[in-house]
Design a protein around this motif. Sequence first.
Motif, PDB file in Angstrom:
ATOM      1  N   TYR A  71       0.834  -1.202   0.000  1.00 38.58           N
ATOM      2  CA  TYR A  71       0.000   0.000   0.000  1.00 38.58           C
ATOM      3  C   TYR A  71       0.871   1.256   0.000  1.00 38.58           C
ATOM      4  N   GLY A  72       1.969   1.199   0.733  1.00 40.17           N
ATOM      5  CA  GLY A  72       2.865   2.349   0.761  1.00 40.17           C
ATOM      6  C   GLY A  72       3.465   2.654  -0.592  1.00 40.17           C
ATOM      7  N   LEU A  73       3.895   1.609  -1.301  1.00 41.84           N
ATOM      8  CA  LEU A  73       4.447   1.813  -2.633  1.00 41.84           C
ATOM      9  C   LEU A  73       3.389   2.339  -3.595  1.00 41.84           C
ATOM     10  N   GLY A  74       2.150   1.844  -3.460  1.00 50.18           N
ATOM     11  CA  GLY A  74       1.076   2.345  -4.312  1.00 50.18           C
ATOM     12  C   GLY A  74       0.816   3.825  -4.076  1.00 50.18           C
ATOM     13  N   ALA A  75       0.834   4.246  -2.816  1.00 44.06           N
ATOM     14  CA  ALA A  75       0.612   5.653  -2.491  1.00 44.06           C
ATOM     15  C   ALA A  75       1.744   6.540  -3.000  1.00 44.06           C
ATOM     16  N   LEU A  76       2.937   5.973  -3.104  1.00 44.50           N
ATOM     17  CA  LEU A  76       4.122   6.734  -3.539  1.00 44.50           C
ATOM     18  C   LEU A  76       4.454   6.505  -5.008  1.00 44.50           C
ATOM     19  N   GLY A  83      -3.363  -0.541   7.572  1.00 45.81           N
ATOM     20  CA  GLY A  83      -2.141  -0.297   6.808  1.00 45.81           C
ATOM     21  C   GLY A  83      -2.396   0.594   5.607  1.00 45.81           C
ATOM     22  N   GLN A  84      -3.519   0.361   4.919  1.00 44.86           N
ATOM     23  CA  GLN A  84      -3.880   1.199   3.773  1.00 44.86           C
ATOM     24  C   GLN A  84      -4.139   2.637   4.215  1.00 44.86           C
ATOM     25  N   LEU A  85      -4.800   2.791   5.360  1.00 46.37           N
ATOM     26  CA  LEU A  85      -5.085   4.120   5.894  1.00 46.37           C
ATOM     27  C   LEU A  85      -3.797   4.868   6.216  1.00 46.37           C
ATOM     28  N   ILE A  86      -2.867   4.190   6.878  1.00 42.26           N
ATOM     29  CA  ILE A  86      -1.583   4.817   7.220  1.00 42.26           C
ATOM     30  C   ILE A  86      -0.822   5.203   5.959  1.00 42.26           C
TER      31      ILE A  86
END
Length: 404
Positions: free
Chosen positions: A29-34, A148-151
């Motif tokens: 999720y972090g990589l998707g957001a970035l 995790g997705q929210l963070i």
Amino acid sequence: MSSPSKQGPGIGLLAALTIALTVGPLVIYGLGALSPFIIADLGISTAQFGSLATVVFTVAGLLALVQGRLAAVITPRVNMLIIFGGPAIALTLAALSPNLATMLVAMAVYGASLAMGNPGTNVLIARYVQPERRSSWIGIKQSGTQVGQLIAGAVFPPLALLLNWRIAVASSIVLCFLGLAYAWRQVGSLPPWHPTETELEDPLAPGKRGRRRARPLSRSLWLYAAIAFTTGAGTQATSVYLVLFAISQVNITIVVAGAALAFSGAVGILSRVFLGRWLARRWGTRRTLVALAIGGALGGCVMLAAGALGLTVLFWAAVVMHGSFALSSLVVLMSGVVEETDVDDVGRASGRVSVGLYLGNGVGPLVTGLVVGATGSLLEGWLVVVAAFVLATALSVWLVTRRD
């Protein structure tokens, strides 16, 4: 086998299991957001970015059966070490990565630990939690994925704008170690771990020679795995490309797009804890899967309309629908597996369903990326999401007609 106490484990173990499923998915999720920062910095294409998710979930899918069996014979603390340690190593490699090749290695490490998440936590619930509490525990711990997705959506893009994307990634390593320390303490208070006779019959367990083979699992589990594959494909394609879709098709900023990813996660938390469980009590697990798959398909169609018309209101409606329906599917799937499987076989059964889930998680972003690369538009790529949920609907209807 050690049986649970009359009162069962407390809120501390539930929190540890929820944190385990928060940390695990945080990487992807972090990589998707970035994604815009990573694509620009590493000089890669949209399709190559999608290959990161493909590597993660292909490795996880290939190892899920092994990890499911392994979860039944390792101690709870070793279980937690795998679940938390893998993401910490992967995040470290990703933060230091100079190119696509190193990122792919990081994703392979991450995928190997991710495969333990669902089987490992399901085994602990099946072992130590009373039957009447298991469904609610599964719903709450599965909501960790959306935490995790929210963070990732709320924290990573602003942090990347203020500093850079590598620091945003590295900051979550601290969460991995804090989570591991807490979970290590909580599982240490459980009764002594004694693998059962059925688990010791597994080919991976010590003393296997001369013992009878493990019992066959229900044939319906193959349908559960197929539904996990299709819903996983649609859900993960949405998670990986939502931010890029919002920027390119709906013309909103990366911070707002990240907020949309976070908001979808927040809706998913509530949906996994309340909506999925309420529908399952009202309609039963199998019929609930039909309803959630239909909702996922409709959400995909609304997202297509938002992109085609450039309407922000439709985009946010689709985000809510995705969080409400698509993100509820996994908790209902896993509840069905635990409900329909003997306690001693939960690890193997969860592993089988996890194979479908992780392979779908890998195929969805890959196919979407290929379609985007061929057409040059994320709008056409979103047809993959809709198709995945339509197929999940058909499979769920088939599952309802079965009696085993």
